[in-house]
Structure formats: structure tokens, C-alpha cells
Enzyme design. Structure first.
Site, PDB file in Angstrom:
ATOM      1  N   LYS A 121      45.836  53.794  39.345  1.00 49.17           N
ATOM      2  CA  LYS A 121      45.632  54.957  38.752  1.00 49.17           C
ATOM      3  C   LYS A 121      44.727  54.872  37.150  1.00 49.17           C
ATOM      4  O   LYS A 121      44.877  53.972  36.854  1.00 49.17           O
ATOM      5  CB  LYS A 121      47.075  55.591  38.294  1.00 49.17           C
ATOM      6  N   ASP A 180      45.303  42.367  40.160  1.00 52.37           N
ATOM      7  CA  ASP A 180      46.229  43.576  40.306  1.00 52.37           C
ATOM      8  C   ASP A 180      44.822  44.688  39.928  1.00 52.37           C
ATOM      9  O   ASP A 180      44.461  44.763  38.683  1.00 52.37           O
ATOM     10  CB  ASP A 180      47.268  43.962  39.375  1.00 52.37           C
TER      11      ASP A 180
HETATM   12  C1  SAM Z   1      47.716  40.803  43.453  1.00 46.91           C
HETATM   13  S1  SAM Z   1      48.387  39.366  42.979  1.00 46.91           S
HETATM   14  C2  SAM Z   1      47.403  38.233  43.400  1.00 46.91           C
HETATM   15  C3  SAM Z   1      48.068  36.751  43.800  1.00 46.91           C
HETATM   16  C4  SAM Z   1      47.412  35.620  44.187  1.00 46.91           C
HETATM   17  N1  SAM Z   1      46.081  35.335  43.368  1.00 46.91           N
HETATM   18  C5  SAM Z   1      46.914  35.885  45.506  1.00 46.91           C
HETATM   19  O1  SAM Z   1      45.599  35.824  45.885  1.00 46.91           O
HETATM   20  O2  SAM Z   1      47.648  35.766  46.485  1.00 46.91           O
HETATM   21  C6  SAM Z   1      47.875  39.429  40.833  1.00 46.91           C
HETATM   22  C7  SAM Z   1      48.656  38.190  40.487  1.00 46.91           C
HETATM   23  O3  SAM Z   1      48.182  38.396  38.898  1.00 46.91           O
HETATM   24  C8  SAM Z   1      49.347  38.227  38.041  1.00 46.91           C
HETATM   25  N2  SAM Z   1      48.619  38.734  36.797  1.00 46.91           N
HETATM   26  C9  SAM Z   1      48.533  40.291  36.528  1.00 46.91           C
HETATM   27  N3  SAM Z   1      48.251  40.328  35.249  1.00 46.91           N
HETATM   28  C10 SAM Z   1      48.126  39.160  34.776  1.00 46.91           C
HETATM   29  C11 SAM Z   1      48.027  38.782  33.313  1.00 46.91           C
HETATM   30  N4  SAM Z   1      47.732  39.581  32.466  1.00 46.91           N
HETATM   31  N5  SAM Z   1      47.931  37.522  33.100  1.00 46.91           N
HETATM   32  C12 SAM Z   1      48.456  36.499  33.987  1.00 46.91           C
HETATM   33  N6  SAM Z   1      48.691  36.933  35.548  1.00 46.91           N
HETATM   34  C13 SAM Z   1      48.670  38.228  35.505  1.00 46.91           C
HETATM   35  C14 SAM Z   1      50.459  39.240  38.777  1.00 46.91           C
HETATM   36  O4  SAM Z   1      51.672  38.628  38.345  1.00 46.91           O
HETATM   37  C15 SAM Z   1      50.189  38.379  40.255  1.00 46.91           C
HETATM   38  O5  SAM Z   1      50.851  37.317  40.484  1.00 46.91           O
END
Ligand code: SAM
Length: 195
Positions: free
Chosen positions: A110, A106
Site C-alpha cells: 500500500k 517486504d
Molecule cells: C519477504 S521476507 C524474505 C525472507 C528471505 N530473504 C527469503 O528470500 O525467503 C522479508 C524478511 O525481511 C525481514 N525484514 C523486514 N524488514 C526488516 C528490517 N527493517 N530489518 C531486518 N529485517 C527485516 C522480515 O522479517 C522477513 O523475514
């Protein structure tokens, strides 16, 4: 976990043989952070049956769905847990992980939310500590500014050295497919743990 628990664990990471207990073998361990729907996790686990795959997904519902999908597909060398990778990685036994994957983390667009980004110096230091010498961390993102910032953090970690920025031949995750449909550039960097 409170800050006190996180600080305390630094004195006592998980025992060195925890992966063997978790997977029932001494094969190499790859850790995926934020697997989302788990497409990469499932594909890699199928492709590399001698490896063990451990994924940490922040969304409990996505983690549960992915775990159920792995079970239905009969994939026994992959586990997914619901949790926050920023503290779970700090628990991993030093030198015990062979690869980390962060695919489309992610970006937290911002500026005031940048502190929520995974790629902080503390997180990268924890990753470097968990990797054994010669093991790698791979970052893939379609967000130009995030890639530049993350590379700065990775370059600042003395235990990591840039290996390649060549793109992957193929990558099929939900976010990879969205980026390809948009025609966005997909950046990739692989760093290797120095001896
Ligand atoms: C933008 S999505 C990408 C998902 C996948 N890797 C893809 O390429 O389709 C980011 C993923 O990271 C997870 N995520 C975000 N922060 C995280 C954290 N601190 N620990 C574990 N997972 C996290 C979110 O819940 C989400 O499923």
C-alpha cells in the site's frame, strides 16, 4: 532506539575492528538483511568459509530459529541478530563491509506503507557508507514495482554504480521458491561502491 540515539551514533559508529572482535578473524564481512529462514545465509556461509556472514532479521522468532539452525549445522562463520536493519546498518564502521544482500525485501504494497520500505535514500546512503570501495549490494525481488522504485533510489546514490541486472544462476530461499512456483519474474540488481 529513539531518534536522538540514532543521531548520536552518527558521531560514533562502531569501532573499525568490531567485525574482527565479533568473528575472531579479519576475513571479509557480508551482511544479509531480512534472511527469513536463513537458507541463503547458511548456504553461502558453507560455500565461503573464509568469509564472515552477519544477518539482521526483524522477526525475533525467525532470528532465534535461524541462529539455532546455524548452531546445529556447525556453521561458525555466520551470525544472526534480531533487529531493525534501518538503524543497525547506520552503526557499521565506514568501509568495513564487502557485500550486502537483500533478498525479497517486504514490498509494503500500500502506498501509505511505502515509508516502511527498506530501500529509502537514507538506508541506501548508510549501506554505501558501510561498503568499502569495490564492494557490492545485491537486491533480488519478484515485485516489479518495488524493483523499479528501489533501482531509482539506488541510482540516486552517488557512491554506487550499477554493475549488473543479470539473474543469479540459482537461488533457493522460501520466497524464491514461491516466486518460481508462481512463474513470477525474479529481478536482480548488483551495485558496486565507487572508489
Ligand atoms: C519477504 S521476507 C524474505 C525472507 C528471505 N530473504 C527469503 O528470500 O525467503 C522479508 C524478511 O525481511 C525481514 N525484514 C523486514 N524488514 C526488516 C528490517 N527493517 N530489518 C531486518 N529485517 C527485516 C522480515 O522479517 C522477513 O523475514
Amino acid at each position: 532506539l529513539g531518534e536522538r540515539a540514532i543521531t548520536a551514533h552518527r558521531l560514533a559508529p562502531l569501532p573499525a575492528d568490531c567485525w574482527r572482535h565479533l568473528f575472531g578473524n579479519a576475513g571479509p564481512v557480508a551482511v544479509e538483511i531480512g534472511p527469513g529462514r536463513g537458507e541463503f545465509l547458511a548456504a553461502e556461509a558453507r560455500h565461503r568459509p573464509e568469509w564472515n556472514f552477519f544477518a539482521i532479521e526483524h522477526s525475533a522468532s525467525r532470528a532465534a530459529e535461524t541462529a539455532a539452525r546455524l548452531q546445529r549445522a556447525g556453521i561458525g562463520n555466520a551470525r544472526v541478530v534480531a533487529g531493525d536493519a534501518t538503524c543497525l546498518v547506520e552503526w557499521m564502521p565506514p568501509g568495513s563491509v564487502s557485500a550486502f544482500y537483500l533478498l525479497f525485501p517486504d514490498p509494503w504494497w500500500k502506498r501509505r506503507h511505502h515509508k516502511r520500505r527498506l530501500m529509502t535514500p537514507r538506508f541506501v546512503a548508510a549501506v554505501a557508507s558501510a561498503l568499502h570501495a569495490g564492494a557490492t549490494i545485491e537486491l533480488v525481488t519478484d515485485v516489479d514495482a518495488y524493483f523499479a522504485d528501489a533501482q531509482q533510489v539506488l541510482d540516486g546514490e552517488p557512491a554506487l554504480a550499477l554493475e549488473t541486472t543479470a539473474p543469479r544462476a540459482a537461488l533457493s530461499t522460501s520466497f524464491a521458491r514461491k516466486a518460481i512456483r508462481r512463474g513470477a519474474a525474479i529481478h536482480r540488481a548488483v551495485y558496486r561502491r565507487t572508489p
